[in-house]
Write a protein that holds these residues in place. Structure first.
Motif, short mmCIF file in Angstrom:
data_model
loop_
_atom_site.label_atom_id
_atom_site.label_comp_id
_atom_site.label_asym_id
_atom_site.label_seq_id
_atom_site.Cartn_x
_atom_site.Cartn_y
_atom_site.Cartn_z
N CYS A 148 -9.10 -1.07 -12.29
CA CYS A 148 -8.07 -0.18 -11.77
C CYS A 148 -7.48 -0.79 -10.51
CB CYS A 148 -8.62 1.21 -11.47
SG CYS A 148 -9.83 1.27 -10.14
N ASP A 149 -6.39 -0.22 -10.07
CA ASP A 149 -5.82 -0.62 -8.79
C ASP A 149 -6.69 0.01 -7.70
OD1 ASP A 149 -3.96 -2.00 -7.23
OD2 ASP A 149 -2.67 -0.25 -7.05
N SER A 150 -6.27 -0.11 -6.50
CA SER A 150 -7.07 0.27 -5.35
C SER A 150 -7.52 1.73 -5.35
CB SER A 150 -6.28 0.02 -4.07
OG SER A 150 -7.05 0.38 -2.96
N ILE A 151 -8.74 1.93 -4.83
CA ILE A 151 -9.21 3.28 -4.53
C ILE A 151 -9.20 3.48 -3.01
CG2 ILE A 151 -10.50 3.60 -6.66
CD1 ILE A 151 -13.06 2.99 -5.06
N ASP A 152 -8.45 2.60 -2.33
CA ASP A 152 -8.15 2.71 -0.90
C ASP A 152 -9.29 2.36 0.04
OD1 ASP A 152 -5.46 3.36 -1.24
OD2 ASP A 152 -5.91 5.49 -1.42
N ALA A 180 -10.51 1.23 16.23
CA ALA A 180 -10.97 0.49 15.06
C ALA A 180 -12.00 -0.56 15.46
CB ALA A 180 -9.78 -0.18 14.36
N GLN A 181 -11.73 -1.28 16.52
CA GLN A 181 -12.66 -2.32 16.98
C GLN A 181 -13.99 -1.73 17.42
OE1 GLN A 181 -10.02 -4.18 19.83
NE2 GLN A 181 -9.54 -5.84 18.40
N ALA A 182 -13.97 -0.55 18.00
CA ALA A 182 -15.21 0.10 18.41
C ALA A 182 -16.09 0.44 17.21
CB ALA A 182 -14.90 1.37 19.21
N HIS A 183 -15.48 0.52 16.04
CA HIS A 183 -16.22 0.80 14.81
C HIS A 183 -16.40 -0.44 13.94
CE1 HIS A 183 -15.25 4.89 16.05
NE2 HIS A 183 -16.28 5.25 15.31
N GLY A 184 -16.06 -1.61 14.49
CA GLY A 184 -16.32 -2.86 13.77
C GLY A 184 -15.18 -3.40 12.94
N TRP A 185 -14.00 -2.81 13.05
CA TRP A 185 -12.87 -3.31 12.28
C TRP A 185 -11.86 -3.99 13.19
CZ3 TRP A 185 -14.07 1.72 9.78
CH2 TRP A 185 -14.73 1.55 8.56
N ASP A 186 -10.96 -4.76 12.60
CA ASP A 186 -10.00 -5.54 13.37
C ASP A 186 -8.56 -5.15 13.02
OD1 ASP A 186 -9.58 -6.63 10.85
OD2 ASP A 186 -10.44 -8.59 11.35
N GLU A 187 -7.63 -5.95 13.53
CA GLU A 187 -6.22 -5.65 13.32
C GLU A 187 -5.82 -5.70 11.85
OE1 GLU A 187 -1.85 -6.80 15.21
OE2 GLU A 187 -3.62 -7.96 15.79
N SER A 188 -6.44 -6.57 11.06
CA SER A 188 -6.11 -6.62 9.63
C SER A 188 -6.52 -5.31 8.94
CB SER A 188 -6.74 -7.83 8.95
OG SER A 188 -8.14 -7.73 8.95
N TRP A 189 -7.61 -4.70 9.40
CA TRP A 189 -8.02 -3.41 8.85
C TRP A 189 -6.96 -2.35 9.20
CZ3 TRP A 189 -9.11 1.42 10.94
CH2 TRP A 189 -9.69 2.34 10.07
N VAL A 190 -6.48 -2.36 10.44
CA VAL A 190 -5.44 -1.41 10.86
C VAL A 190 -4.20 -1.59 9.99
CG1 VAL A 190 -3.89 -0.72 12.74
CG2 VAL A 190 -6.31 -1.23 13.21
N ASN A 191 -3.80 -2.85 9.77
CA ASN A 191 -2.64 -3.12 8.93
C ASN A 191 -2.85 -2.61 7.50
OD1 ASN A 191 -1.28 -4.31 11.06
ND2 ASN A 191 -2.01 -6.36 10.54
N GLN A 243 -4.73 -0.08 6.64
CA GLN A 243 -4.65 1.38 6.66
C GLN A 243 -3.19 1.84 6.63
OE1 GLN A 243 -7.75 3.02 6.24
NE2 GLN A 243 -8.02 0.82 6.00
N ALA A 244 -2.32 1.10 7.30
CA ALA A 244 -0.89 1.42 7.26
C ALA A 244 -0.33 1.14 5.86
CB ALA A 244 -0.14 0.61 8.32
N ARG A 245 -0.71 0.02 5.30
CA ARG A 245 -0.21 -0.34 3.97
C ARG A 245 -0.67 0.67 2.92
NH1 ARG A 245 -0.95 -3.28 -0.51
NH2 ARG A 245 -3.08 -3.99 -0.26
N ARG A 246 -1.85 1.19 3.06
CA ARG A 246 -2.39 2.15 2.09
C ARG A 246 -1.97 3.59 2.40
NH1 ARG A 246 -4.26 -0.77 -1.65
NH2 ARG A 246 -5.80 -2.38 -1.23
N GLY A 247 -1.23 3.80 3.48
CA GLY A 247 -0.68 5.13 3.77
C GLY A 247 -1.61 6.07 4.49
N PHE A 248 -2.64 5.56 5.17
CA PHE A 248 -3.53 6.41 5.94
C PHE A 248 -3.02 6.63 7.36
CE2 PHE A 248 -6.43 5.00 2.60
CZ PHE A 248 -6.99 6.21 2.24
N ILE A 249 -2.25 5.69 7.84
CA ILE A 249 -1.60 5.83 9.14
C ILE A 249 -0.13 5.43 8.98
CG2 ILE A 249 -3.66 5.45 10.54
CD1 ILE A 249 -2.64 2.55 11.00
#
Length: 179
Positions: free
Chosen positions: A46-50, A126-137, A139-145
């Protein structure tokens, strides 16, 4: 529609694919056939489950199970779990109030409390939880932010998709909504 006991969806969206999702899907299908479970368990891609940032991911219906970080070496255990009476593979389970899902919830809740939040502050969350700028990007691409402009300054808003998925209460502030 096949009338099977279980339906397994293997995410093969871009990020999961980069982490070996096609190999996982192929190996799972082969092993289900070898073990005689392919009539009882339907496995599809399947495609992404986000949640590709923690993939490859597998969803098992009707069990409401999500496995994350699956590797081909995990397939024997997964196949056993799919047998009648099989137990879930605990170490691969994504649980709604633990681990990565809890971290996402905390990030979105903090961002909602701070709305409108600057991109820098959201990245710091995001960084405080172990994620980086690519994760933020992602989240935007997947429509969460959503990235917006308020009074000529960039802000990040948590979308209704994230609010609903993670049970976050609170509506965007009037300033953030642009009213």
């Amino acid at each position: 529609m096949y009338w099977t006991r279980k339906h397994v969806l293997i995410c093969t969206a871009q990020h999961c694919n980069q982490k070996g999702a096609q190999a996982v899907a192929g190996r799972l299908r082969i092993e289900l056939k070898r073990k005689g479970l392919d009539v009882d368990v339907l496995a599809n891609t399947c495609d992404s489950i986000d949640i590709c940032d923690i993939g490859p991911n597998i969803v098992v219906y009707p069990d409401r199970i999500i496995y994350h970080g699956v590797k081909t070496s995990d397939i024997p255990e997964l196949v056993e779990s799919l047998r009648p009476g099989g137990k879930p593979v605990e170490r691969l389970l994504l649980k709604p109030y633990e681990g990565e899902e809890q971290a996402r919830r905390e990030i979105y809740e903090a961002a909602v409390r701070a709305e409108p939040i600057s991109p820098e502050d959201f990245l710091a969350l995001a960084q405080a939880h172990g994620w980086d700028e690519s994760w933020v990007n992602e989240q935007a691409r997947r429509g969460f932010i959503a990235r917006k402009q308020i009074d000529d300054r960039p802000v990040i808003m948590v979308t209704s998709k994230a609010r609903q998925r993670y049970g976050i209460v609170g509506e965007p502030s009037e300033e953030a909504a642009g009213t």
